[in-house]
Design an enzyme around this catalytic site. Sequence first.
Site, PDB file in Angstrom:
ATOM      1  N   ASP A  25       0.857  -1.185   0.000  1.00 57.96           N
ATOM      2  CA  ASP A  25       0.000   0.000   0.000  1.00 57.96           C
ATOM      3  C   ASP A  25       0.895   1.237   0.000  1.00 57.96           C
ATOM      4  OD1 ASP A  25      -1.711   2.141   0.459  1.00 57.96           O
ATOM      5  OD2 ASP A  25      -3.041   0.988   1.748  1.00 57.96           O
TER       6      ASP A  25
ATOM      7  N   GLU B 150     -22.723  -7.179 -12.117  1.00 60.15           N
ATOM      8  CA  GLU B 150     -23.528  -7.904 -11.126  1.00 60.15           C
ATOM      9  C   GLU B 150     -25.008  -7.735 -11.433  1.00 60.15           C
ATOM     10  OE1 GLU B 150     -22.373  -6.322  -7.329  1.00 60.15           O
ATOM     11  OE2 GLU B 150     -20.326  -7.093  -7.473  1.00 60.15           O
TER      12      GLU B 150
ATOM     13  N   ASP C 256     -16.456 -11.837  -3.911  1.00 52.62           N
ATOM     14  CA  ASP C 256     -17.757 -11.354  -3.436  1.00 52.62           C
ATOM     15  C   ASP C 256     -18.297 -10.265  -4.353  1.00 52.62           C
ATOM     16  OD1 ASP C 256     -19.908 -11.200  -1.432  1.00 52.62           O
ATOM     17  OD2 ASP C 256     -19.074  -9.219  -0.966  1.00 52.62           O
TER      18      ASP C 256
ATOM     19  N   ALA D  99     -13.464  -6.246  -2.467  1.00 53.56           N
ATOM     20  CA  ALA D  99     -13.389  -4.795  -2.624  1.00 53.56           C
ATOM     21  C   ALA D  99     -14.299  -4.307  -3.741  1.00 53.56           C
ATOM     22  CB  ALA D  99     -11.934  -4.383  -2.859  1.00 53.56           C
ATOM     23  N   ARG D 100     -13.779  -4.241  -4.952  1.00 55.22           N
ATOM     24  CA  ARG D 100     -14.544  -3.781  -6.106  1.00 55.22           C
ATOM     25  C   ARG D 100     -14.353  -4.776  -7.246  1.00 55.22           C
ATOM     26  NH1 ARG D 100     -16.871  -1.284  -2.987  1.00 55.22           N
ATOM     27  NH2 ARG D 100     -17.219   0.959  -2.813  1.00 55.22           N
TER      28      ARG D 100
ATOM     29  N   HIS E 218     -22.195 -10.401  -3.481  1.00 56.35           N
ATOM     30  CA  HIS E 218     -21.938  -9.071  -2.911  1.00 56.35           C
ATOM     31  C   HIS E 218     -22.578  -8.931  -1.528  1.00 56.35           C
ATOM     32  CE1 HIS E 218     -20.820  -4.752  -4.296  1.00 56.35           C
ATOM     33  NE2 HIS E 218     -20.682  -4.865  -2.983  1.00 56.35           N
TER      34      HIS E 218
ATOM     35  N   GLY F   3     -20.595  -9.393   1.386  1.00 60.60           N
ATOM     36  CA  GLY F   3     -19.557  -9.212   2.395  1.00 60.60           C
ATOM     37  C   GLY F   3     -19.852  -8.097   3.379  1.00 60.60           C
TER      38      GLY F   3
END
Length: 320
Positions: free
Chosen positions: A175, A265, A260, A235-236, A284, A286
């Site tokens: 990161d 989607e 997830d 995340a995305r 989705h 989570g």
Amino acid sequence: MTSTLIAVADTVFPSLDPAREALAKVNPELKIAEDASPGNILAVAADAEALLVTYGQINAEVIAGLNNCKVIGRFGIGIDNIDIPAATEKGIVVTYAPVYCLDEVSDHAMALLLSLARKVTFADGLVSGGRWEMPAVVPIHRLKGRTLGLVGLGNIPQALVPKAEAFGINVIASDPYCPDEVFQRMGVEKVELDDMLARSDYVSVHAPLTPDTEKMFNAEAFKKMKSNAFLINTARGPLVDIDDLAAALEAGEIAGAALDVLPSEPPGTDNPIVGRPDVILTPHTGFYSEDALLDLQTTVASDVARVLTGEEPKYPVKPS
């Protein structure tokens, strides 16, 4: 007391009563759009003093049509569905919920990791199909001593670190924007992305979606991973190139994946990873718990109320 018009672009909640309660001091009148198309959002939001949104796209066109809006509240952590520069230029404050569902998403990521590593869903499928065969699930490796690589070390992956460490898993992270003191406080080794990909047995994605990170997990990235490594994404969806993932799995470049979130989607019938035995998909979910949904509504609506009454919000989005 005069009511305050607050528009709702879209909602996933069974009830907006918690939001109404948090907005009580501004005497809210909520109007919900028929759907999240720009025209229908503006039909309820053009003259509203605030706009609440979950997944609807609040782009420059929508923002240009907001005549009286002081604040946009996003029910969620990410803000990629809101044109922040356009809102900033128009003097509209944007708030969100950066500390919501930390437990839920980190729990979900850990659950997916465990399911992949122990081949839980794969084994369940075998048994459900009438096959009671331990040899069919080999190999399975011990969790203790393995390495989890985190893509991002924000609030959610920070919550994941002690959960993984409880299983004896070593944690490293990449990161470039996270301060070194956070790595030191968490006891997590800071590494470059390529090094993390090469060393990790499990890679858990927690990066924001930006033009630079879209499809960051592509053919090139998968070639850098271990052939027995697993990918986890909570995340995305667009962070992972689904076609490249399917090709990497087919070629044995990585061992499996648990997602997830997906770029589209729900997934289409032509999605190449749906139905694969080496892939776990959840719809989705989570972020979800009853507790988290209450926290989400209350956090965002309270900040919207603060802005409308002239106070500083707790969680403003800072323009880049």
